[in-house]
Structure formats: C-alpha cells, structure tokens
Design a protein around this motif. Sequence first.
Motif, mmCIF file in Angstrom:
data_model
loop_
_atom_site.group_PDB
_atom_site.id
_atom_site.type_symbol
_atom_site.label_atom_id
_atom_site.label_comp_id
_atom_site.label_asym_id
_atom_site.label_seq_id
_atom_site.Cartn_x
_atom_site.Cartn_y
_atom_site.Cartn_z
ATOM 1 N N MET A 1 145.950 67.810 49.389
ATOM 2 C CA MET A 1 145.412 68.617 48.319
ATOM 3 C C MET A 1 144.782 69.873 48.907
ATOM 4 O O MET A 1 143.956 69.795 49.800
ATOM 5 N N ASN A 2 145.152 71.031 48.394
ATOM 6 C CA ASN A 2 144.639 72.310 48.887
ATOM 7 C C ASN A 2 143.759 73.022 47.874
ATOM 8 O O ASN A 2 143.718 74.235 47.840
ATOM 9 N N LYS A 3 143.065 72.290 47.054
ATOM 10 C CA LYS A 3 142.194 72.887 46.053
ATOM 11 C C LYS A 3 140.978 73.511 46.722
ATOM 12 O O LYS A 3 140.335 72.885 47.559
ATOM 13 N N GLN A 4 140.671 74.767 46.332
ATOM 14 C CA GLN A 4 139.487 75.440 46.870
ATOM 15 C C GLN A 4 138.234 74.762 46.346
ATOM 16 O O GLN A 4 138.114 74.476 45.163
ATOM 17 N N ILE A 5 137.303 74.503 47.244
ATOM 18 C CA ILE A 5 136.012 73.928 46.861
ATOM 19 C C ILE A 5 134.958 74.987 47.111
ATOM 20 O O ILE A 5 134.822 75.485 48.224
ATOM 21 N N GLY A 6 134.198 75.317 46.069
ATOM 22 C CA GLY A 6 133.107 76.259 46.226
ATOM 23 C C GLY A 6 133.363 77.594 45.560
ATOM 24 O O GLY A 6 134.356 77.793 44.867
ATOM 25 N N ALA A 7 132.430 78.501 45.772
ATOM 26 C CA ALA A 7 132.493 79.848 45.214
ATOM 27 C C ALA A 7 131.905 80.824 46.233
ATOM 28 O O ALA A 7 131.268 80.415 47.209
ATOM 29 N N LEU A 8 132.122 82.110 45.985
ATOM 30 C CA LEU A 8 131.631 83.143 46.897
ATOM 31 C C LEU A 8 130.229 83.639 46.544
ATOM 32 O O LEU A 8 129.565 84.245 47.377
ATOM 33 N N ALA A 9 129.785 83.402 45.301
ATOM 34 C CA ALA A 9 128.461 83.868 44.874
ATOM 35 C C ALA A 9 127.793 82.806 44.014
ATOM 36 O O ALA A 9 128.444 82.173 43.170
ATOM 37 N N TRP A 10 126.492 82.621 44.235
ATOM 38 C CA TRP A 10 125.702 81.610 43.530
ATOM 39 C C TRP A 10 124.367 82.222 43.134
ATOM 40 O O TRP A 10 123.815 83.044 43.860
ATOM 41 N N ILE A 11 123.830 81.775 41.991
ATOM 42 C CA ILE A 11 122.526 82.246 41.521
ATOM 43 C C ILE A 11 121.577 81.056 41.382
ATOM 44 O O ILE A 11 121.950 80.012 40.841
ATOM 45 N N ILE A 12 120.355 81.235 41.885
ATOM 46 C CA ILE A 12 119.266 80.266 41.705
ATOM 47 C C ILE A 12 118.153 81.023 40.998
ATOM 48 O O ILE A 12 117.445 81.828 41.609
ATOM 49 N N PRO A 13 117.985 80.819 39.677
ATOM 50 C CA PRO A 13 117.042 81.644 38.927
ATOM 51 C C PRO A 13 115.570 81.229 39.015
ATOM 52 O O PRO A 13 114.700 82.033 38.732
ATOM 53 N N ASP A 14 115.251 79.994 39.390
ATOM 54 C CA ASP A 14 113.872 79.517 39.315
ATOM 55 C C ASP A 14 113.355 79.055 40.665
ATOM 56 O O ASP A 14 113.547 77.919 41.061
ATOM 57 N N GLY A 15 112.687 79.953 41.371
ATOM 58 C CA GLY A 15 112.047 79.589 42.631
ATOM 59 C C GLY A 15 110.548 79.753 42.524
ATOM 60 O O GLY A 15 110.066 80.704 41.911
ATOM 61 N N PHE A 16 109.799 78.826 43.112
ATOM 62 C CA PHE A 16 108.333 78.918 43.112
ATOM 63 C C PHE A 16 107.794 77.860 44.070
ATOM 64 O O PHE A 16 108.033 76.675 43.880
ATOM 65 N N THR A 17 107.050 78.283 45.061
ATOM 66 C CA THR A 17 106.394 77.358 45.978
ATOM 67 C C THR A 17 104.891 77.424 45.733
ATOM 68 O O THR A 17 104.295 78.496 45.851
ATOM 69 N N PRO A 18 104.266 76.296 45.369
ATOM 70 C CA PRO A 18 102.824 76.303 45.109
ATOM 71 C C PRO A 18 102.022 76.721 46.341
ATOM 72 O O PRO A 18 102.448 76.506 47.479
ATOM 73 N N VAL A 19 100.866 77.306 46.096
ATOM 74 C CA VAL A 19 99.993 77.745 47.183
ATOM 75 C C VAL A 19 99.401 76.553 47.917
ATOM 76 O O VAL A 19 99.321 76.541 49.149
#
Length: 122
Positions: A1-19
């Motif tokens: 099987m030669n199906k491509q796995i993945g993508a070239l661009a990804w978005i992570i909209p919610d980042g936050f590290t507590p103090v």
Amino acid sequence: MNKQIGALAWIIPDGFTPVRSSGLLESHEAICIVNCTTDRATVNVTVYFEDENPIENIEFVVDGQRTKHVRTDALEKQGSKIPKGVPYAMKVESDTPIVVQYSRMDATQAENTLMTTMAYPV
C-alpha cells in the motif's frame, strides 16, 4: 500500500502553559510528530500570540520513519520563547508529510490532567 500518511501543514489553535505547577510534575505542552516516510522531514513552527508578533521559522528535523516529541517551552528563535501564562497558537509545516499530535500536562493541582488531541491538518 502506497497511501500517503500525513500532511504538510498543521494548525494547533489552543496553547497555554500555566505559570504555576504543584507537586513533582511541571505543567508543559508538547507537539508530537511522526514521520512515516523514509525521507527526512524539515519541520518549521510559527507561534502566534493575541497581542504580540509571531515567533517565526523555528526549525528542526525529524528523520525518516521516526518520531520526535518537542516540548513547546523548548521552542526558541533568537532568544524568543513562548512565555508561561500567555495564550498562543502554532502552525507546524513540513517539506515531507507528517502527522502532528498536541499534548498538555496541567499540573496546577494535585490531581494532574493530561490532554491530547490531533492537530488540524490543512
């Protein structure tokens, strides 16, 4: 099987590290990347903020058929880092198809929380 796995661009909209963290664990976040191809992937991260200019072109490599876990507090470009207590978002781009997962360890209470989700492929 030669199906491509993945993508070239990804978005992570919610980042936050507590103090603050409590107990033995430190609150942190990570991007987890898997490269299923045999090619080396050059990955480029842009970090966006609500009231500040982005941190652009944070680059690293994920070898072919390998995984890499990168804590977001380790992402740095010319001395600029993601500050704790500040909301942010990330764009993860690669020259080779990859899969991106985002994880958050919240250790602000004795009852720790681990959240993980797939990033959004563009």
